[in-house]
Scaffold this active site. Structure first.
Site, PDB file in Angstrom:
ATOM      1  N   ASP A 158       2.502 -23.907   1.093  1.00 27.28           N
ATOM      2  CA  ASP A 158       1.703 -22.724   1.425  1.00 27.28           C
ATOM      3  C   ASP A 158       1.135 -22.070   0.163  1.00 27.28           C
ATOM      4  O   ASP A 158       1.776 -22.074  -0.886  1.00 27.28           O
ATOM      5  CB  ASP A 158       2.594 -21.731   2.187  1.00 27.28           C
ATOM      6  CG  ASP A 158       1.767 -20.698   2.940  1.00 27.28           C
ATOM      7  OD1 ASP A 158       0.530 -20.868   3.011  1.00 27.28           O
ATOM      8  OD2 ASP A 158       2.355 -19.733   3.444  1.00 27.28           O
TER       9      ASP A 158
ATOM     10  N   ASN B 139      -3.683 -25.053  12.847  1.00 23.54           N
ATOM     11  CA  ASN B 139      -4.725 -25.042  11.808  1.00 23.54           C
ATOM     12  C   ASN B 139      -6.131 -25.334  12.349  1.00 23.54           C
ATOM     13  O   ASN B 139      -7.123 -25.117  11.641  1.00 23.54           O
ATOM     14  CB  ASN B 139      -4.408 -26.035  10.681  1.00 23.54           C
ATOM     15  CG  ASN B 139      -3.291 -25.570   9.762  1.00 23.54           C
ATOM     16  OD1 ASN B 139      -2.560 -26.369   9.183  1.00 23.54           O
ATOM     17  ND2 ASN B 139      -3.141 -24.259   9.606  1.00 23.54           N
TER      18      ASN B 139
HETATM   19  C1  FPP Z   1      -1.513 -23.921   3.213  1.00 26.44           C
HETATM   20  O1  FPP Z   1      -2.310 -23.165   2.365  1.00 26.44           O
HETATM   21  C2  FPP Z   1      -1.892 -25.306   3.138  1.00 26.44           C
HETATM   22  C3  FPP Z   1      -2.461 -26.019   4.156  1.00 26.44           C
HETATM   23  C4  FPP Z   1      -2.734 -25.469   5.490  1.00 26.44           C
HETATM   24  C5  FPP Z   1      -2.864 -27.398   3.967  1.00 26.44           C
HETATM   25  C6  FPP Z   1      -1.989 -28.199   3.057  1.00 26.44           C
HETATM   26  C7  FPP Z   1      -2.778 -29.376   2.682  1.00 26.44           C
HETATM   27  C8  FPP Z   1      -2.795 -29.968   1.476  1.00 26.44           C
HETATM   28  C9  FPP Z   1      -1.925 -29.572   0.344  1.00 26.44           C
HETATM   29  C10 FPP Z   1      -3.756 -31.063   1.207  1.00 26.44           C
HETATM   30  C11 FPP Z   1      -3.932 -32.116   2.253  1.00 26.44           C
HETATM   31  C12 FPP Z   1      -2.757 -32.940   2.487  1.00 26.44           C
HETATM   32  C13 FPP Z   1      -2.690 -34.269   2.285  1.00 26.44           C
HETATM   33  C14 FPP Z   1      -1.492 -35.024   2.725  1.00 26.44           C
HETATM   34  C15 FPP Z   1      -3.744 -34.998   1.620  1.00 26.44           C
HETATM   35  P1  FPP Z   1      -3.216 -22.017   2.960  1.00 26.44           P
HETATM   36  O2  FPP Z   1      -4.635 -22.475   2.955  1.00 26.44           O
HETATM   37  O3  FPP Z   1      -2.683 -21.577   4.289  1.00 26.44           O
HETATM   38  O4  FPP Z   1      -2.968 -20.913   1.877  1.00 26.44           O
HETATM   39  P2  FPP Z   1      -3.049 -19.341   2.059  1.00 26.44           P
HETATM   40  O5  FPP Z   1      -1.928 -18.950   2.984  1.00 26.44           O
HETATM   41  O6  FPP Z   1      -2.842 -18.835   0.669  1.00 26.44           O
HETATM   42  O7  FPP Z   1      -4.406 -19.043   2.598  1.00 26.44           O
END
Ligand code: FPP
Length: 237
Positions: A15, A63
């Site tokens: 996250d 998501n």
């Molecule tokens: C949370 O950060 C992260 C995600 C919803 C996506 C995680 C994905 C990756 C790290 C890359 C893709 C994965 C692979 C396996 C290639 P957020 O966007 O919710 O952060 P925030 O809460 O700060 O907005």
């Protein structure tokens, strides 16, 4: 219970990509890209030290409510990730399993993950679970529906269902429960990730945003895990 030693199964909620991007005045996608760099290091290290199962929450059933452009870019990032990493993962004997319903992914993301699973199916090293379009409630609903279908097909059995029956229909079938669950960015929630498998997991909530999370931070979590006393509902005194 004895000192837990190295966790067999580590689950990570990666996250903070969005907040990291905002802090640096970058686009959200730069945050996700940096997030992939962090996850590459954590996968490599986990496999090297002998973690049996590593589960990463890459895209949840919730998501899909994100902006269309971000979803499309995440799907492309997934394709790119498998394209660039599959050779090394395979060389290191990592076995890939996708947790979640891949039917809803874009065709190219679906093809990439099917190929990665197929290619690494016979590997005997670390099990790498990547949760894509995954939600624990959705997983449970699927398991229950599968059990109902089984009962219908085989004629209803009089035996009450057991946890083993449910487990048999989870995406993580055959894998040990989560020992250590890490969620970065200071948020202290499980957000529908591996809820049943984490029934007795030790939880860690480091403050760092995922793109800033390093192997040294991970080592801290592993060291802290070793100090935890796991009782599984029992008593040690
Ligand atoms: C949370 O950060 C992260 C995600 C919803 C996506 C995680 C994905 C990756 C790290 C890359 C893709 C994965 C692979 C396996 C290639 P957020 O966007 O919710 O952060 P925030 O809460 O700060 O907005």
């Amino acid at each position: 219970m004895p000192n837990p030693g190295l966790p067999r199964h580590v689950a990570i909620i990666m996250d903070g990509n969005g907040r990291w991007a905002k802090q640096h005045a970058f686009s959200v996608m730069m945050g996700h890209r940096k997030g992939v760099e962090a996850l590459r290091e954590i996968i490599r290290y986990s496999s090297n030290i002998g973690i049996k199962v590593l589960s990463l929450y890459a895209f949840s059933t919730e998501n899909w409510s994100r902006p269309e452009a971000e979803i499309a870019a995440l799907m492309r990032l997934i394709v790119e990730f498998f394209r660039s990493e599959i050779d090394e993962l395979h060389e290191n004997k990592v076995r890939i399993r996708i947790l979640g319903d891949i039917n809803a992914l874009t065709a190219s993301a679906r093809d990439a993950v099917i190929m990665a699973q197929e290619r690494t199916r016979g590997n005997t090293g670390m099990q790498l679970n990547i949760a894509l379009n995954y939600g624990a409630r959705d997983e449970l609903i699927r398991a229950v529906n599968a059990l109902i279908a089984d009962a219908r097909d085989g004629g209803s059995s009089a035996e009450p269902l057991t946890w083993k029956d449910i487990e048999h229909h989870l995406y993580t079938k055959g894998q040990p429960d989560v020992d250590l669950l890490i969620r970065t960015s200071g948020e202290q929630r499980l957000s529908n990730f591996l809820l049943l498998q984490s029934a007795y997991a030790e939880l860690f909530f480091p403050q760092k945003l995922w793109p800033d999370y390093t192997v040294a931070d991970y080592q801290d979590a592993l060291a802290a895990y070793v100090q935890r006393e796991r009782r599984f509902g029992g008593r040690t005194t």
